[in-house]
Design an enzyme around this catalytic site. Sequence first.
Site, PDB file in Angstrom:
ATOM      1  N   SER A  38       0.834  -1.212   0.000  1.00  0.00           N
ATOM      2  CA  SER A  38       0.000   0.000   0.000  1.00  0.00           C
ATOM      3  C   SER A  38       0.856   1.244   0.000  1.00  0.00           C
ATOM      4  CB  SER A  38      -0.854   0.088   1.262  1.00  0.00           C
ATOM      5  OG  SER A  38      -1.554  -1.061   1.491  1.00  0.00           O
ATOM      6  N   HIS A  60      -2.184  -3.365  -6.654  1.00  0.00           N
ATOM      7  CA  HIS A  60      -2.705  -2.991  -5.333  1.00  0.00           C
ATOM      8  C   HIS A  60      -4.221  -3.162  -5.254  1.00  0.00           C
ATOM      9  CE1 HIS A  60      -3.488   0.340  -2.175  1.00  0.00           C
ATOM     10  NE2 HIS A  60      -3.175  -0.772  -1.568  1.00  0.00           N
ATOM     11  N   GLU A  85      -5.252  -0.749  -8.285  1.00  0.00           N
ATOM     12  CA  GLU A  85      -4.249   0.164  -8.823  1.00  0.00           C
ATOM     13  C   GLU A  85      -3.097  -0.679  -9.368  1.00  0.00           C
ATOM     14  OE1 GLU A  85      -4.729   4.079  -5.943  1.00  0.00           O
ATOM     15  OE2 GLU A  85      -3.422   2.481  -5.263  1.00  0.00           O
ATOM     16  N   ASN A 121      -4.692   6.326  -1.671  1.00  0.00           N
ATOM     17  CA  ASN A 121      -4.196   6.657  -0.327  1.00  0.00           C
ATOM     18  C   ASN A 121      -3.575   8.051  -0.253  1.00  0.00           C
ATOM     19  OD1 ASN A 121      -5.056   4.467   1.145  1.00  0.00           O
ATOM     20  ND2 ASN A 121      -3.309   3.223   0.546  1.00  0.00           N
TER      21      ASN A 121
HETATM   22  N1  LIG Z   1      -5.275  -4.709   4.995  1.00  0.00           N
HETATM   23  C1  LIG Z   1      -5.525  -3.793   4.089  1.00  0.00           C
HETATM   24  O1  LIG Z   1      -6.509  -3.036   4.172  1.00  0.00           O
HETATM   25  C2  LIG Z   1      -4.628  -3.680   2.893  1.00  0.00           C
HETATM   26  C3  LIG Z   1      -5.123  -3.089   1.711  1.00  0.00           C
HETATM   27  C4  LIG Z   1      -4.290  -3.039   0.591  1.00  0.00           C
HETATM   28  C5  LIG Z   1      -2.986  -3.517   0.652  1.00  0.00           C
HETATM   29  N2  LIG Z   1      -2.527  -4.059   1.833  1.00  0.00           N
HETATM   30  C6  LIG Z   1      -1.157  -4.571   1.837  1.00  0.00           C
HETATM   31  O2  LIG Z   1      -1.224  -5.981   1.675  1.00  0.00           O
HETATM   32  C7  LIG Z   1      -0.154  -6.601   2.394  1.00  0.00           C
HETATM   33  C8  LIG Z   1      -0.710  -7.612   3.398  1.00  0.00           C
HETATM   34  O3  LIG Z   1      -1.614  -6.963   4.238  1.00  0.00           O
HETATM   35  P1  LIG Z   1      -2.650  -7.784   5.147  1.00  0.00           P
HETATM   36  O4  LIG Z   1      -3.570  -6.775   5.737  1.00  0.00           O
HETATM   37  O5  LIG Z   1      -3.195  -8.929   4.382  1.00  0.00           O
HETATM   38  O6  LIG Z   1      -1.682  -8.330   6.282  1.00  0.00           O
HETATM   39  P2  LIG Z   1      -1.939  -9.513   7.325  1.00  0.00           P
HETATM   40  O7  LIG Z   1      -1.127  -9.189   8.518  1.00  0.00           O
HETATM   41  O8  LIG Z   1      -3.390  -9.797   7.461  1.00  0.00           O
HETATM   42  O9  LIG Z   1      -1.277 -10.804   6.580  1.00  0.00           O
HETATM   43  C9  LIG Z   1       0.082 -10.896   6.282  1.00  0.00           C
HETATM   44  C10 LIG Z   1       0.440 -12.378   6.199  1.00  0.00           C
HETATM   45  O10 LIG Z   1       1.766 -12.482   5.691  1.00  0.00           O
HETATM   46  C11 LIG Z   1       2.397 -13.566   6.346  1.00  0.00           C
HETATM   47  N3  LIG Z   1       3.844 -13.387   6.208  1.00  0.00           N
HETATM   48  C12 LIG Z   1       4.655 -12.500   6.839  1.00  0.00           C
HETATM   49  N4  LIG Z   1       5.928 -12.645   6.383  1.00  0.00           N
HETATM   50  C13 LIG Z   1       5.917 -13.620   5.443  1.00  0.00           C
HETATM   51  C14 LIG Z   1       6.902 -14.199   4.605  1.00  0.00           C
HETATM   52  N5  LIG Z   1       8.170 -13.791   4.641  1.00  0.00           N
HETATM   53  N6  LIG Z   1       6.530 -15.183   3.755  1.00  0.00           N
HETATM   54  C15 LIG Z   1       5.246 -15.618   3.704  1.00  0.00           C
HETATM   55  N7  LIG Z   1       4.261 -15.097   4.484  1.00  0.00           N
HETATM   56  C16 LIG Z   1       4.584 -14.099   5.325  1.00  0.00           C
HETATM   57  C17 LIG Z   1       1.894 -13.502   7.784  1.00  0.00           C
HETATM   58  O11 LIG Z   1       2.042 -14.739   8.446  1.00  0.00           O
HETATM   59  C18 LIG Z   1       0.428 -13.096   7.566  1.00  0.00           C
HETATM   60  O12 LIG Z   1      -0.422 -14.224   7.508  1.00  0.00           O
HETATM   61  C19 LIG Z   1       0.644  -5.468   3.039  1.00  0.00           C
HETATM   62  O13 LIG Z   1       1.693  -5.111   2.174  1.00  0.00           O
HETATM   63  C20 LIG Z   1      -0.389  -4.340   3.119  1.00  0.00           C
HETATM   64  O14 LIG Z   1       0.192  -3.066   3.120  1.00  0.00           O
HETATM   65  C21 LIG Z   1      -3.311  -4.157   2.941  1.00  0.00           C
END
Ligand SMILES: NC(=O)c1ccc[n+]([C@@H]2O[C@H](COP(=O)([O-])OP(=O)(O)OC[C@H]3O[C@@H](n4cnc5c(N)ncnc54)[C@H](O)[C@@H]3O)[C@@H](O)[C@H]2O)c1
Length: 382
Positions: free
Chosen positions: A116, A137, A149, A187
Amino acid sequence: MLVGIIGSGAMGAGIAQTAAMAGCEVKLFDVNSQACHHALLNIGESLAKFGKKGLIRPSDQVSVLGRIYVCEQLDSFSECNLVIEAVAEDISIKKQLFAKLESIVNVECILATNTSSLSVTSIASSLNFPHRFIGIHFFNPAVLMKLVEVIPAVQTDDITVLKAVSTVESWGKQVVKAKDTPGFIVNKVARPFYSEAIRILEEGIADIHEIDVVMNEQGFKMGPFTLMDFIGHDVNYKVTESVWRSYFYENKYRPSFTQLRLLEAGYLGRKSGKGFYSYPKDVDKNTIMPSEKANDIFMRIISMLINEAADTLYYNVCGENDVELAVCLGLNFPKGLIAWGEELGFTNVADHLDHLYGLYHEERYRVSPFLHVLAKRKATIK
Ligand SMILES: NC(=O)c1ccc[n+]([C@@H]2O[C@H](COP(=O)([O-])OP(=O)(O)OC[C@H]3O[C@@H](n4cnc5c(N)ncnc54)[C@H](O)[C@@H]3O)[C@@H](O)[C@H]2O)c1
């Protein structure tokens, strides 16, 4: 198409479901294998909801789930055509992951990050062949939010952009293309919705409920305080802070102490039972506000939003159509900000910002040069 998803948290699970519902075979990997199984349960529940609404047949629910394979090792991704990473928002974790992944997948495989707020270009620099790397994204919940995006890194080649766009479109998503700049489109453009509302609160001009009601009356489904509580102050504050830092500490993006204190108190919003509001939320009290005050609040927030959208065009972060789609589909705004500027008059918006600048002498109220371009264009069309 075989799609690999790394990270099976909120986003990874949603993207896996989206791809599988579009007919792709999906491999899902997480360092925490429990997380993958949890994701499968969530996907099953989500598919059942689609089923109840008659949007998917029971047999298709089974086949969608059957197309998602949980993998114990990243090595299982060797045949993937596209890998999307959705692990924790930490640049060193992402870089290490892609460096390892590159030795597993073939050279044709497109590699994508769902970050993000991090630089797509910087993550791409961890690869030997960064031309096939790109930002894709999704928004949360990925399976429901139509907007995606697509962000080429400086190193990305045109073929990768075309393939990424056509794949995501074939999954039923609306793609907007953004330059690799902090916060991309959504964002970045959304920041004033939160920050200007908080400024109005901090100055004691109106309370949270009054400001929310003013914006609701203008067509916003959630007012800024309700929306921040919904997103969670941990997430919302972090994005603000990241955009502010990444824009070299530009004043207009500066986070607020008001929100920082909520975060420090653990008042994260709806999910913790308390944020700006307490939950379950009290029945909304009636708000009777002089129309002049309501108009001042609205003009202050909407002028800042329109100015931010204009600045996004000025710096070629995206095209005009894309900034409109981004706010309508990514933020559920009732209309595009450029369309709104046209309705209010770009000159009136610029005058309002000049008035605020005159009052506060703060850089945040600087009028984007593009607002004047838009005002002139409008005058020429007339
Ligand atoms: N949550 C949101 O609203 C949102 C929206 C758009 C983008 N994002 C982006 O998406 C990504 C994930 O966000 P999320 O909210 O799903 O996070 P989350 O914390 O729900 O999930 C992340 C997962 O990644 C796993 N993980 C961590 N390190 C790892 C590795 N080295 N190899 C494999 N798995 C690994 C963790 O165990 C966890 O299950 C981030 O980059 C975030 O910025 C989030």
